[in-house]
Write a protein that holds these residues in place. Sequence first.
Motif, PDB file in Angstrom:
ATOM      1  N   ASN A   1       0.814  -1.216   0.000  1.00 30.43           N
ATOM      2  CA  ASN A   1       0.000   0.000   0.000  1.00 30.43           C
ATOM      3  C   ASN A   1       0.849   1.269   0.000  1.00 30.43           C
ATOM      4  OD1 ASN A   1      -2.210  -1.986   0.747  1.00 30.43           O
ATOM      5  ND2 ASN A   1      -3.341  -0.069   0.841  1.00 30.43           N
ATOM      6  N   ILE A   2       1.954   1.255   0.716  1.00 37.32           N
ATOM      7  CA  ILE A   2       2.829   2.433   0.716  1.00 37.32           C
ATOM      8  C   ILE A   2       3.381   2.673  -0.693  1.00 37.32           C
ATOM      9  CG2 ILE A   2       4.999   3.401   1.575  1.00 37.32           C
ATOM     10  CD1 ILE A   2       4.445   1.937   4.229  1.00 37.32           C
ATOM     11  N   LEU A   3       3.834   1.599  -1.339  1.00 34.94           N
ATOM     12  CA  LEU A   3       4.345   1.742  -2.705  1.00 34.94           C
ATOM     13  C   LEU A   3       3.250   2.181  -3.665  1.00 34.94           C
ATOM     14  CD1 LEU A   3       6.657  -1.412  -3.002  1.00 34.94           C
ATOM     15  CD2 LEU A   3       7.369   0.980  -2.775  1.00 34.94           C
ATOM     16  N   ALA A   4       2.049   1.599  -3.513  1.00 32.14           N
ATOM     17  CA  ALA A   4       0.933   1.976  -4.382  1.00 32.14           C
ATOM     18  C   ALA A   4       0.548   3.435  -4.181  1.00 32.14           C
ATOM     19  CB  ALA A   4      -0.271   1.073  -4.098  1.00 32.14           C
ATOM     20  N   GLY A   5       0.621   3.898  -2.936  1.00 31.89           N
ATOM     21  CA  GLY A   5       0.285   5.286  -2.646  1.00 31.89           C
ATOM     22  C   GLY A   5       1.216   6.255  -3.356  1.00 31.89           C
ATOM     23  N   PHE A   6       2.512   6.005  -3.262  1.00 33.34           N
ATOM     24  CA  PHE A   6       3.475   6.906  -3.904  1.00 33.34           C
ATOM     25  C   PHE A   6       3.475   6.743  -5.428  1.00 33.34           C
ATOM     26  CE2 PHE A   6       5.332   7.008   0.401  1.00 33.34           C
ATOM     27  CZ  PHE A   6       5.391   8.381   0.566  1.00 33.34           C
ATOM     28  N   ASP A   7       3.235   5.528  -5.909  1.00 36.41           N
ATOM     29  CA  ASP A   7       3.164   5.320  -7.359  1.00 36.41           C
ATOM     30  C   ASP A   7       1.956   6.019  -7.970  1.00 36.41           C
ATOM     31  OD1 ASP A   7       5.462   3.839  -7.380  1.00 36.41           O
ATOM     32  OD2 ASP A   7       4.457   1.886  -7.388  1.00 36.41           O
ATOM     33  N   GLY A   8       0.915   6.213  -7.149  1.00 34.69           N
ATOM     34  CA  GLY A   8      -0.315   6.833  -7.643  1.00 34.69           C
ATOM     35  C   GLY A   8      -0.254   8.346  -7.762  1.00 34.69           C
ATOM     36  N   VAL A   9       0.815   8.939  -7.265  1.00 30.83           N
ATOM     37  CA  VAL A   9       0.953  10.401  -7.368  1.00 30.83           C
ATOM     38  C   VAL A   9       1.216  10.787  -8.824  1.00 30.83           C
ATOM     39  CG1 VAL A   9       2.271  12.426  -6.636  1.00 30.83           C
ATOM     40  CG2 VAL A   9       1.818  10.567  -5.009  1.00 30.83           C
ATOM     41  N   ASP A  10       0.412  11.707  -9.341  1.00 34.12           N
ATOM     42  CA  ASP A  10       0.520  12.136 -10.744  1.00 34.12           C
ATOM     43  C   ASP A  10       1.888  12.772 -11.010  1.00 34.12           C
ATOM     44  OD1 ASP A  10       0.149  13.025 -13.292  1.00 34.12           O
ATOM     45  OD2 ASP A  10      -1.773  14.005 -12.925  1.00 34.12           O
ATOM     46  N   ARG A  11       2.547  12.292 -12.052  1.00 32.94           N
ATOM     47  CA  ARG A  11       3.873  12.808 -12.405  1.00 32.94           C
ATOM     48  C   ARG A  11       3.827  14.291 -12.777  1.00 32.94           C
ATOM     49  NH1 ARG A  11       7.107   9.562  -9.862  1.00 32.94           N
ATOM     50  NH2 ARG A  11       6.543   7.380 -10.230  1.00 32.94           N
TER      51      ARG A  11
END
Length: 216
Positions: free
Chosen positions: A99-109
């Motif tokens: 979930n931590i990785l998914a949270g940061f990966d979900g931030v719009d570039r």
Amino acid sequence: MEKFLRYGSRHWDDMIQDVLDHLELCGLSLLIGLAIAVLICLLLMKLRWLRKPVVAVLGALYAIPSMAFFAILIPILGLGKPNAIVVLVIYSQFVLVRNILAGFDGVDRSTLEAARGMGMTGTQMFLRVQLPLALPVIISGIRIAAIVTISSATIAQTINAGGLGVLLFDGLRTVNVGIILWGTILTGALALIVNMLLSRLERYSYRRARGEIVSV
């Protein structure tokens, strides 16, 4: 029902202590687990090629039955809370890290590029942009890990770790449905309360991330 009510009236103080012991066991396990998960994720965000192998290993550890895990660690850690905490921490890693990785990966570039264009440093971008936007997914992972930990911790009484598992195993040993019912109700109530509190925090963080709530 009579046995259920009679046991509750006679042993309410013991049950309160069991609830407090359960909270201590689960709370400590979650805090340690979250700290370790954050460190793992910081490493994986730098070394992206390690993500799949690490998540696969954590998934394999999560699949090991808790009874077997407790038994494996008895020669090293013995009986009691240290053994239980180590196992509960390991179980929490799979959910927390994903979930931590998914949270940061979900931030719009594009959001990150805009922040960089405003002159933000890496630390400022992390604290002011990435973390607030990733927080809802992270809290969702903490909520799931908390519920899993609360339920798994009941099994820890097999190694004398205490908590609400005391009621469940005492009831099974004495074939007393009333005690088993108390243990089940208290464990379920604890999980529901924790889920409700973290769900509210999760919704609040979503509103913050969408800009509906502005911090002063």
